[in-house]
Each structure stands twice: as structure tokens, then as C-alpha cells.
Design a protein around this motif. Structure first.
Motif, PDB file in Angstrom:
ATOM      1  N   MET A   1      80.871  78.848  50.634  1.00  0.00           N
ATOM      2  CA  MET A   1      80.129  78.276  51.763  1.00  0.00           C
ATOM      3  C   MET A   1      78.670  78.681  51.715  1.00  0.00           C
ATOM      4  SD  MET A   1      82.183  76.456  53.727  1.00  0.00           S
ATOM      5  CE  MET A   1      81.586  76.483  55.407  1.00  0.00           C
ATOM      6  N   ALA A   2      78.412  79.934  51.353  1.00  0.00           N
ATOM      7  CA  ALA A   2      77.032  80.412  51.269  1.00  0.00           C
ATOM      8  C   ALA A   2      76.260  79.656  50.191  1.00  0.00           C
ATOM      9  CB  ALA A   2      77.008  81.910  50.983  1.00  0.00           C
ATOM     10  N   PHE A   3      76.955  79.278  49.111  1.00  0.00           N
ATOM     11  CA  PHE A   3      76.294  78.538  48.030  1.00  0.00           C
ATOM     12  C   PHE A   3      76.072  77.076  48.414  1.00  0.00           C
ATOM     13  CE2 PHE A   3      76.595  75.920  44.166  1.00  0.00           C
ATOM     14  CZ  PHE A   3      75.518  76.434  43.460  1.00  0.00           C
ATOM     15  N   LEU A   4      77.058  76.466  49.073  1.00  0.00           N
ATOM     16  CA  LEU A   4      76.974  75.040  49.385  1.00  0.00           C
ATOM     17  C   LEU A   4      76.105  74.741  50.604  1.00  0.00           C
ATOM     18  CD1 LEU A   4      80.682  73.940  48.794  1.00  0.00           C
ATOM     19  CD2 LEU A   4      78.735  73.636  47.269  1.00  0.00           C
ATOM     20  N   PHE A   5      76.082  75.662  51.568  1.00  0.00           N
ATOM     21  CA  PHE A   5      75.352  75.423  52.813  1.00  0.00           C
ATOM     22  C   PHE A   5      74.286  76.509  53.006  1.00  0.00           C
ATOM     23  CE2 PHE A   5      79.687  73.802  53.310  1.00  0.00           C
ATOM     24  CZ  PHE A   5      79.443  72.466  53.617  1.00  0.00           C
ATOM     25  N   GLN A   6      73.361  76.544  52.092  1.00  0.00           N
ATOM     26  CA  GLN A   6      72.356  77.610  52.089  1.00  0.00           C
ATOM     27  C   GLN A   6      71.445  77.546  53.315  1.00  0.00           C
ATOM     28  OE1 GLN A   6      70.300  77.926  48.324  1.00  0.00           O
ATOM     29  NE2 GLN A   6      72.142  77.493  47.150  1.00  0.00           N
ATOM     30  N   ASP A   7      71.066  76.336  53.739  1.00  0.00           N
ATOM     31  CA  ASP A   7      70.188  76.202  54.917  1.00  0.00           C
ATOM     32  C   ASP A   7      70.882  76.703  56.174  1.00  0.00           C
ATOM     33  OD1 ASP A   7      68.171  75.129  53.382  1.00  0.00           O
ATOM     34  OD2 ASP A   7      68.773  73.050  53.750  1.00  0.00           O
ATOM     35  N   TRP A   8      72.157  76.364  56.316  1.00  0.00           N
ATOM     36  CA  TRP A   8      72.919  76.806  57.495  1.00  0.00           C
ATOM     37  C   TRP A   8      73.047  78.335  57.484  1.00  0.00           C
ATOM     38  CZ3 TRP A   8      77.488  79.470  58.283  1.00  0.00           C
ATOM     39  CH2 TRP A   8      78.011  79.424  59.582  1.00  0.00           C
TER      40      TRP A   8
ATOM     41  N   LEU B   1      89.237  84.854  51.869  1.00  0.00           N
ATOM     42  CA  LEU B   1      88.133  84.810  52.831  1.00  0.00           C
ATOM     43  C   LEU B   1      86.807  85.109  52.125  1.00  0.00           C
ATOM     44  CD1 LEU B   1      87.435  84.472  55.840  1.00  0.00           C
ATOM     45  CD2 LEU B   1      87.707  86.932  56.097  1.00  0.00           C
ATOM     46  N   GLU B   2      86.799  86.118  51.265  1.00  0.00           N
ATOM     47  CA  GLU B   2      85.590  86.443  50.503  1.00  0.00           C
ATOM     48  C   GLU B   2      85.165  85.273  49.622  1.00  0.00           C
ATOM     49  OE1 GLU B   2      86.523  91.246  50.024  1.00  0.00           O
ATOM     50  OE2 GLU B   2      86.888  89.830  48.369  1.00  0.00           O
ATOM     51  N   LEU B   3      86.145  84.647  48.986  1.00  0.00           N
ATOM     52  CA  LEU B   3      85.863  83.509  48.106  1.00  0.00           C
ATOM     53  C   LEU B   3      85.302  82.344  48.903  1.00  0.00           C
ATOM     54  CD1 LEU B   3      86.117  82.680  45.126  1.00  0.00           C
ATOM     55  CD2 LEU B   3      88.373  81.736  45.673  1.00  0.00           C
TER      56      LEU B   3
ATOM     57  N   ILE C   1      95.806  91.489  51.726  1.00  0.00           N
ATOM     58  CA  ILE C   1      94.856  91.556  50.612  1.00  0.00           C
ATOM     59  C   ILE C   1      94.536  90.152  50.109  1.00  0.00           C
ATOM     60  CG2 ILE C   1      94.541  92.279  48.223  1.00  0.00           C
ATOM     61  CD1 ILE C   1      94.205  94.579  49.986  1.00  0.00           C
ATOM     62  N   MET C   2      95.554  89.288  50.021  1.00  0.00           N
ATOM     63  CA  MET C   2      95.336  87.907  49.588  1.00  0.00           C
ATOM     64  C   MET C   2      94.433  87.158  50.569  1.00  0.00           C
ATOM     65  SD  MET C   2      95.932  85.458  47.424  1.00  0.00           S
ATOM     66  CE  MET C   2      97.384  85.890  46.454  1.00  0.00           C
TER      67      MET C   2
ATOM     68  N   SER D   1      87.022  91.897  43.351  1.00  0.00           N
ATOM     69  CA  SER D   1      88.069  90.879  43.219  1.00  0.00           C
ATOM     70  C   SER D   1      89.177  91.340  42.282  1.00  0.00           C
ATOM     71  CB  SER D   1      87.467  89.569  42.706  1.00  0.00           C
ATOM     72  OG  SER D   1      86.494  89.076  43.609  1.00  0.00           O
ATOM     73  N   LEU D   2      88.802  91.970  41.165  1.00  0.00           N
ATOM     74  CA  LEU D   2      89.805  92.459  40.209  1.00  0.00           C
ATOM     75  C   LEU D   2      90.668  93.553  40.819  1.00  0.00           C
ATOM     76  CD1 LEU D   2      87.771  92.529  36.865  1.00  0.00           C
ATOM     77  CD2 LEU D   2      89.572  90.928  37.527  1.00  0.00           C
ATOM     78  N   LEU D   3      90.044  94.431  41.612  1.00  0.00           N
ATOM     79  CA  LEU D   3      90.823  95.475  42.285  1.00  0.00           C
ATOM     80  C   LEU D   3      91.827  94.867  43.264  1.00  0.00           C
ATOM     81  CD1 LEU D   3      88.139  98.234  43.030  1.00  0.00           C
ATOM     82  CD2 LEU D   3      90.153  98.458  41.568  1.00  0.00           C
ATOM     83  N   GLN D   4      91.381  93.838  43.986  1.00  0.00           N
ATOM     84  CA  GLN D   4      92.279  93.179  44.935  1.00  0.00           C
ATOM     85  C   GLN D   4      93.416  92.461  44.201  1.00  0.00           C
ATOM     86  OE1 GLN D   4      89.241  90.855  46.889  1.00  0.00           O
ATOM     87  NE2 GLN D   4      89.168  92.228  48.653  1.00  0.00           N
TER      88      GLN D   4
END
Length: 270
Positions: free
Chosen positions: A111-118, A104-106, A98-99, A244-247
Motif C-alpha cells: 500500500m505504501a508503494f502503490l499509494f505514496q501520495d496518500w 499485515l506487514e506485506l 505470526i501469519m 520476514s524470514l524469521l517470521q
């Protein structure tokens, strides 16, 4: 003379059965996903011929359902048995997995926010690969149609992307009736029509682009999704926070129960 040591260390029944209840939901959901995935594969004849999976160049949605089902079933089983039997190894496996999923989700979100073009390029590549396999798998076809119909879009960047599919490709020498067309899900719906016209996209790309606007969606699905995200950012953030809270809650229960079990074992060792 004998001396007896009375220890207050004990395993909390509250945490034990709360963790069991938490995981029984995981386990039942995993069973449901597995059953749905296996049923879908049996309907498509994959269980009798596994080469149908490897022959699909795009994403088979059933594979995703099965992977989610296997992960949820395994975690639910480990958590349930670990809680009831007070098995530290199973509880640590549950907690660690779970951790790992949470981190991985985080990492994906950052990564999606920092490397939007990629990310945009990878999404474009992924969408194009699935366009190629549009007619190869009915589940994939339904997902693409739903995505285009709901978001009022067509193709990854636009209707021309349907040239990636052999049936719709204008450049090929194919005799397909769908050549130079688009799927019906790209068509602007006519409120007067009660029955879906599945041939509405035939030959549309043989016409000039100025005529497309009246008949099909010309915006690509990547641009549609990019426009959708800012409008629904609070919903997306709310879903992410809830998951995230459930995890975190599951990790807390598992770690607390592990600590109780270790404390009891330590007290019994004296």
C-alpha cells in the motif's frame, strides 16, 4: 491372540525444542519491553493517573513500547507452552498470529508503494498532530528532537509547521518566550560549541526567511525522510527480509510440530 501396531509417528524433539528456544527469545524480549514501558509510565506518573494518556493528542512512545511488549510476551508464552506441552490450540494461535502480522506487514509495504501520495498525507497529518503535543510528553519531545537533529530537518514540511504548537505559534497571543521560534533541534549546530544552546531557535521566525538558512534547517522532515529512503533502500530491504524470514521460520516450525502432534494422535487412535 493380541495384535500390536507399532507406529513410527512421533513428535520431533528437534523441532519441539527449537521452537521453544525461538519463542523464549520472544518471551524475554516481551518482558523487557513491558518492564521498560511500565517503568517509563511510572516515572511520568501515568500509572497513578491514566488520564495523562488520553489527554495526549499525539503519540505517546511508551504506548507503542507496551503494545509491542504485550504482543511479544503473549506470542512467546503461547509458543513456549504450546511447544513444551504439545498443545495444538496454542501452537495454532501462535502460527496464525505470526501469519497475520506477516501479511499485515506485506500489505502495508504494498500500500505504501502503490499509494505514496496518500501515505505522505497521513505521515504529514501524524507529524503535525505530534508537533501539537511536543511539550506535553517528554518521550515524544525527545523522539521529535532526535528525528530533526539526525535528519537535519525542521517540522513536517518546514519550520512554519511549528505554528501548530501553542508555544511556538506566531499567530497566537501567547506570551510564551518560544513564540515565533523553533526547537533547538532545528538549529544548525555550531562545531565550536561544546554545550547545546537550547535557546538557539528563539525568535528565529520573526526574521526574514533569507536569514533562516544560516541558523536553522529549512527542509521539512517528510522531504528529508523521502530523500533518506532511496539512499538506504538496501538496508531497509535487508531488515524487512530478515524479519520476514524469521517470521516464516517460526511459522514453519509451528506447522511442522502441529503436523507431528496430529500424526501421533491419529496413530494412537487406531
Amino acid at each position: 491372540m493380541h495384535y500390536y501396531r507399532y507406529s513410527n509417528a512421533e513428535v520431533s524433539c528437534w523441532y519441539k525444542y527449537l521452537l521453544f528456544s525461538y519463542n523464549i527469545v520472544f518471551w524475554l524480549a516481551g518482558v523487557a519491553f513491558l518492564a521498560a514501558g511500565l517503568w517509563a509510565w511510572s516515572e511520568k506518573g501515568v500509572l497513578s493517573d491514566l488520564t495523562k494518556v488520553t489527554g495526549l493528542h499525539g503519540l505517546d512512545p511508551v504506548v507503542l513500547v507496551l503494545v509491542v511488549g504485550i504482543v511479544m510476551f503473549t506470542l512467546g508464552f503461547a509458543g513456549c507452552v504450546g511447544a513444551l506441552r504439545e498443545n495444538i490450540c496454542l501452537l495454532k494461535f501462535f502460527c496464525g498470529t505470526i501469519m497475520f502480522i506477516f501479511l499485515l506487514e506485506l500489505a502495508v509495504a504494498v500500500m505504501a508503494f502503490l499509494f505514496q501520495d496518500w501515505v505522505r498525507d497521513r505521515v504529514k497529518e501524524f507529524f503535525e498532530n505530534n508537533i501539537k503535543s511536543y511539550r506535553d510528553d517528554i518521550d515524544l519531545q525527545n523522539i521529535i528532537d532526535s528525528l530533526q537533529r539526525i535528519n537535519h530537518c525542521c517540522g513536517a514540511q518546514g519550520p512554519e509547521d511549528w505554528d501548530f504548537n501553542i508555544y511556538f505559534d506566531c499567530r497566537s497571543e501567547s506570551k510564551s518566550r518560544e513564540k515565533c521560534g523553533v526547537p533547538f533541534s532545528c538549529c544548525i549546530p555550531d562545531p565550536a560549541q561544546k554545550v547545546v544552546n537550547t535557546q538557539c531557535g528563539y525568535d528565529i521566525r520573526k526574521k526574514s526567511k533569507s536569514q533562516w538558512d544560516d541558523q536553522i534547517f529549512v527542509k521539512g522532515c517528510i522531504h528529508a525522510l523521502e530523500a533518506w529512503l532511496p539512499r538506504n533502500i538496501y538496508i531497509v530491504a535487508g531488515v524487512f527480509i530478515a524479519i520476514s524470514l524469521l517470521q516464516i521460520f517460526g511459522i514453519f516450525l509451528a506447522r511442522t510440530l502441529i503436523s507431528d502432534i496430529e500424526a501421533v494422535k491419529a496413530s494412537n487412535a487406531f
